[in-house]
Every structure is written in C-alpha cells, then in structure tokens.
Enzyme design. Structure first.
Site, PDB file in Angstrom:
ATOM      1  N   ALA A  65     -14.328 -23.171  41.596  1.00 39.06           N
ATOM      2  CA  ALA A  65     -13.038 -23.568  41.043  1.00 39.06           C
ATOM      3  C   ALA A  65     -12.471 -22.345  40.324  1.00 39.06           C
ATOM      4  CB  ALA A  65     -13.228 -24.737  40.082  1.00 39.06           C
ATOM      5  N   GLY A 110     -17.615 -24.812  42.781  1.00 34.19           N
ATOM      6  CA  GLY A 110     -16.845 -25.669  43.685  1.00 34.19           C
ATOM      7  C   GLY A 110     -16.996 -25.269  45.153  1.00 34.19           C
ATOM      8  N   GLU A 133     -22.003 -23.232  36.704  1.00 40.93           N
ATOM      9  CA  GLU A 133     -21.109 -23.831  35.701  1.00 40.93           C
ATOM     10  C   GLU A 133     -21.640 -23.843  34.282  1.00 40.93           C
ATOM     11  OE1 GLU A 133     -21.602 -25.020  38.744  1.00 40.93           O
ATOM     12  OE2 GLU A 133     -19.750 -25.773  39.593  1.00 40.93           O
TER      13      GLU A 133
HETATM   14  N1  CO8 Z   1     -12.094 -18.119  39.730  1.00 40.57           N
HETATM   15  C1  CO8 Z   1     -11.071 -17.228  39.615  1.00 40.57           C
HETATM   16  N2  CO8 Z   1     -11.141 -15.964  40.086  1.00 40.57           N
HETATM   17  C2  CO8 Z   1     -12.301 -15.589  40.684  1.00 40.57           C
HETATM   18  C3  CO8 Z   1     -13.387 -16.454  40.823  1.00 40.57           C
HETATM   19  C4  CO8 Z   1     -13.261 -17.788  40.339  1.00 40.57           C
HETATM   20  N3  CO8 Z   1     -14.210 -18.697  40.464  1.00 40.57           N
HETATM   21  N4  CO8 Z   1     -14.397 -15.790  41.444  1.00 40.57           N
HETATM   22  C5  CO8 Z   1     -13.926 -14.557  41.685  1.00 40.57           C
HETATM   23  N5  CO8 Z   1     -12.668 -14.424  41.225  1.00 40.57           N
HETATM   24  C6  CO8 Z   1     -11.813 -13.239  41.278  1.00 40.57           C
HETATM   25  C7  CO8 Z   1     -12.235 -12.212  40.260  1.00 40.57           C
HETATM   26  O1  CO8 Z   1     -11.703 -12.520  39.003  1.00 40.57           O
HETATM   27  C8  CO8 Z   1     -11.672 -10.959  40.866  1.00 40.57           C
HETATM   28  O2  CO8 Z   1     -10.291 -10.920  40.597  1.00 40.57           O
HETATM   29  P1  CO8 Z   1      -9.588  -9.515  40.113  1.00 40.57           P
HETATM   30  O3  CO8 Z   1      -9.765  -8.609  41.304  1.00 40.57           O
HETATM   31  O4  CO8 Z   1      -8.177  -9.918  39.858  1.00 40.57           O
HETATM   32  O5  CO8 Z   1     -10.350  -9.060  38.922  1.00 40.57           O
HETATM   33  C9  CO8 Z   1     -11.823 -11.185  42.365  1.00 40.57           C
HETATM   34  O6  CO8 Z   1     -11.985 -12.583  42.530  1.00 40.57           O
HETATM   35  C10 CO8 Z   1     -13.027 -10.495  42.935  1.00 40.57           C
HETATM   36  O7  CO8 Z   1     -14.166 -10.880  42.187  1.00 40.57           O
HETATM   37  P2  CO8 Z   1     -15.191  -9.848  41.501  1.00 40.57           P
HETATM   38  O8  CO8 Z   1     -14.483  -8.559  41.190  1.00 40.57           O
HETATM   39  O9  CO8 Z   1     -15.860 -10.546  40.380  1.00 40.57           O
HETATM   40  O10 CO8 Z   1     -16.183  -9.595  42.730  1.00 40.57           O
HETATM   41  P3  CO8 Z   1     -17.741  -9.219  42.629  1.00 40.57           P
HETATM   42  O11 CO8 Z   1     -18.164  -8.884  44.017  1.00 40.57           O
HETATM   43  O12 CO8 Z   1     -17.986  -8.228  41.559  1.00 40.57           O
HETATM   44  O13 CO8 Z   1     -18.464 -10.578  42.182  1.00 40.57           O
HETATM   45  C11 CO8 Z   1     -18.913 -12.933  42.233  1.00 40.57           C
HETATM   46  C12 CO8 Z   1     -18.454 -11.693  43.018  1.00 40.57           C
HETATM   47  C13 CO8 Z   1     -20.382 -12.787  41.870  1.00 40.57           C
HETATM   48  C14 CO8 Z   1     -18.719 -14.126  43.143  1.00 40.57           C
HETATM   49  C15 CO8 Z   1     -18.071 -13.079  40.946  1.00 40.57           C
HETATM   50  O14 CO8 Z   1     -16.685 -13.001  41.300  1.00 40.57           O
HETATM   51  C16 CO8 Z   1     -18.273 -14.365  40.235  1.00 40.57           C
HETATM   52  O15 CO8 Z   1     -19.264 -14.521  39.539  1.00 40.57           O
HETATM   53  N6  CO8 Z   1     -17.294 -15.302  40.334  1.00 40.57           N
HETATM   54  C17 CO8 Z   1     -17.343 -16.561  39.620  1.00 40.57           C
HETATM   55  C18 CO8 Z   1     -18.361 -17.497  40.230  1.00 40.57           C
HETATM   56  C19 CO8 Z   1     -18.430 -18.767  39.435  1.00 40.57           C
HETATM   57  O16 CO8 Z   1     -18.814 -18.797  38.293  1.00 40.57           O
HETATM   58  N7  CO8 Z   1     -18.041 -19.867  40.090  1.00 40.57           N
HETATM   59  C20 CO8 Z   1     -18.076 -21.182  39.483  1.00 40.57           C
HETATM   60  C21 CO8 Z   1     -16.742 -21.479  38.896  1.00 40.57           C
HETATM   61  S1  CO8 Z   1     -16.748 -22.989  37.996  1.00 40.57           S
HETATM   62  C22 CO8 Z   1     -16.659 -24.189  39.164  1.00 40.57           C
HETATM   63  O17 CO8 Z   1     -16.615 -23.937  40.355  1.00 40.57           O
HETATM   64  C23 CO8 Z   1     -16.622 -25.574  38.639  1.00 40.57           C
HETATM   65  C24 CO8 Z   1     -16.377 -26.639  39.731  1.00 40.57           C
HETATM   66  C25 CO8 Z   1     -16.007 -27.957  39.077  1.00 40.57           C
HETATM   67  C26 CO8 Z   1     -14.705 -27.797  38.351  1.00 40.57           C
HETATM   68  C27 CO8 Z   1     -14.333 -29.011  37.589  1.00 40.57           C
HETATM   69  C28 CO8 Z   1     -12.922 -28.878  36.987  1.00 40.57           C
HETATM   70  C29 CO8 Z   1     -12.801 -29.139  35.509  1.00 40.57           C
END
Ligand code: CO8
Length: 259
Positions: A65, A110, A133
């Site tokens: 998400a 998500g 999460e």
């Molecule tokens: N949300 C928003 N932006 C994201 C997300 C995300 N989940 N994941 C990646 N991005 C963005 C980054 O911010 C980055 O943007 P920018 O270039 O503008 O800085 C771009 O994508 C590329 O990402 P990275 O530079 O971080 O790429 P890396 O190769 O260094 O890392 C990862 C890749 C490991 C996947 C890293 O991006 C990461 O850890 N992302 C988040 C993963 C995460 O925590 N996901 C869980 C999110 S919470 C969720 O899904 C809850 C579901 C239920 C929701 C209920 C609603 C209330």
C-alpha cells in the site's frame, strides 16, 4: 483509459498489470479504484475469458500500500483505505474466474496480499515476499492476517508477520506460499502455459472447484462437504460433463462449451 494499470485480453487470457513503476506499483487509492473498476467492468462480465494473469510493470510486483498516502491519513481515512483494499482482494478471491499472480519482483505488504488473493502464485527467482507492516506501526490490512496463515500455517504466518521478515522466492516456494519458481524470463511464458491449461478444462468444473475449495476453508468439514456435493451436482447438470466423459470414452479431446 487507466493511468495506473493496464488490462488487455490476448488469446482468451486476461492480463492485468499494475503499472506505477516509479513507486514500485504501490497501491494508492487511485490504483485500488482502477483495479476495482477493471475487475467489475472489464473482467467479471467478460464470458470470453476464464483466467486472468496479474503482474507488475518494472522491477516490482507491488511494493505495498502507498506509505506516502497513508502517512498522514486519519483514523477514518485509514479505515476507508482498509475497506477499499479488502473489497479489491475479496472481489478477486470470490470471482468465478481464475487469477494467476505472476510475481516478478517485490510483493510486500499489500503486494503480498494481492498475490494471496489470487488463486495460484508463480514467482520469478527475483521475487521477494513479505509483510513489513508492523515496522510501520500497522498490520497487514488487505487480508494478510487471514490469507497468509491459511496458505502457510499459523506458525509461519506469525513468524513472517510479527518479525516483518521478507523471504525470497525459494523460501516462499518451500513454505507453500508460491506454487512454482522460474527464471525471470520464464515467468510470463510459464503463467501463460498454466492459464492455457486451466482455460482448456471445463469452465463450470473449474469454477465450481475454486468455489468449493474457498467455501471449505471458511467452514467445518461437514459444511464444506455439503458444499462440495452441491458443486458436483452443478457439474453433473452441465453439458460439459457429458462432453468431457464422452470425449474420454471416444479417445478424443473434449470441446467444452461452458454450458
Ligand atoms: N509506498 C509508496 N512508495 C513506495 C513504496 C510504498 N509501499 N515502496 C516503494 N516506494 C517508492 C519509494 O519511495 C521510491 O520513491 P522515490 O524514488 O520517489 O524515492 C521508489 O518507490 C523506489 O523505491 P526505493 O528507492 O525504496 O527502491 P529500493 O530498491 O531501494 O527498495 C524496497 C525497494 C525494499 C521495496 C523499498 O522500496 C521498500 O521497502 N518499500 C516499502 C515496502 C513496504 O513497507 N511495503 C508495505 C507497505 S504497508 C502495506 O502494504 C499495508 C497494506 C494494508 C494497508 C491498510 C490500509 C490502512
């Protein structure tokens, strides 16, 4: 027509691609709305397809998400967001069509939940699964606390969710989260092969089998058995049952008509 997803039909197979690669296909409200619209308006009413492949554009399947959108969300907004995500996942899970997740990269939060709402998961060797999460102060909220234990068991689900441990494709295969792992370039061909194989079977039987498996896992064995008997009765009422068995006896390929 869509800005964050693409949907096309080729050779009788639907292809739903989450297409927001700059944010690693993170599911913000707009993406969820587009997926829901596509499910309701493009996929559900289309009798010409029985199988849909779900994948992600670029290097991620879906990285979760959208954390940027959730960061300042109020309690009510968080509730609405969770409801919206559940509706998408439940629509996929309950639809009488088969969804194959072709997991090409990160399937986190998500994204892992989207893959689990699908019926079958195939993964590239590069795929990474996880529910990060609790490290963000929330819990898996698009069905992860419910579908992950059903797929891998309570202990492994708690290990993954409570410690926010990401796992690679080979480990996801070992614990039964994914059904097959292939080289990245083999992922779509493998998904297409599987989609064609499922599409070649009797559609009513395939649908009834999905419904019976789903219903059974949500209830006790006796109730599930009753459901299976009803589902089987629907198959016996179909022309395709007669065709499938006649074709076997006549030593030829069946020609199913979805009737
Ligand atoms: N949300 C928003 N932006 C994201 C997300 C995300 N989940 N994941 C990646 N991005 C963005 C980054 O911010 C980055 O943007 P920018 O270039 O503008 O800085 C771009 O994508 C590329 O990402 P990275 O530079 O971080 O790429 P890396 O190769 O260094 O890392 C990862 C890749 C490991 C996947 C890293 O991006 C990461 O850890 N992302 C988040 C993963 C995460 O925590 N996901 C869980 C999110 S919470 C969720 O899904 C809850 C579901 C239920 C929701 C209920 C609603 C209330």
């Amino acid at each position: 027509m869509y800005e964050n997803i693409t949907y096309e039909v080729k050779d009788g197979i639907g292809y739903l691609t989450i297409n927001r690669p700059k944010a690693l296909n993170a599911l913000n409200t707009e993406v969820l709305k587009e997926i829901q619209k596509c499910l309701d308006e493009d996929i559900a009413p289309d009798d010409s397809i029985n199988v849909v492949i779900v994948t992600g554009a670029g290097r991620a399947f879906v990285a979760g998400a959208d954390i940027v959108e959730m960061k300042d969300a109020t309690t009510n907004e968080g509730h609405a967001y969770t409801e919206r995500g559940h509706k998408v996942m439940n629509t996929i899970d309950h639809m009488p069509k088969i969804f194959i997740a072709a997991v090409n990269g990160f399937a986190l939060g998500g994204g892992c939940e989207l893959s689990m709402a699908c019926d079958i998961r195939l993964a590239s060797e590069k795929a990474v699964f996880g529910q990060p999460e609790v490290g963000l102060g929330i819990i898996p909220g698009f069905g992860g606390t419910q579908r992950l234990p059903r797929l891998v068991g309570k202990g492994m689900a708690k290990y993954i969710i409570l410690s926010a441990t990401n796992i690679r494709a080979d480990e996801a295969y070992r614990i039964g989260l994914v059904q097959k792992v292939v080289a990245p370039e083999e992922l779509m061909p493998e998904a297409e092969k599987l989609a064609k194989k499922i599409s070649s079977k009797a559609p009513i039987a395939v649908r009834q089998a999905k419904a019976a498996i789903n219903a059974g896992l949500d209830t006790d064995l006796n109730t599930g058995s009753r459901f299976e008997i009803e589902a089987m009765t629907q198959c016996f009422a179909s022309e395709d049952k007669t065709e499938g068995m006649t074709a076997f006896v006549e030593k030829r390929d069946p020609e199913f008509k979805n009737k």
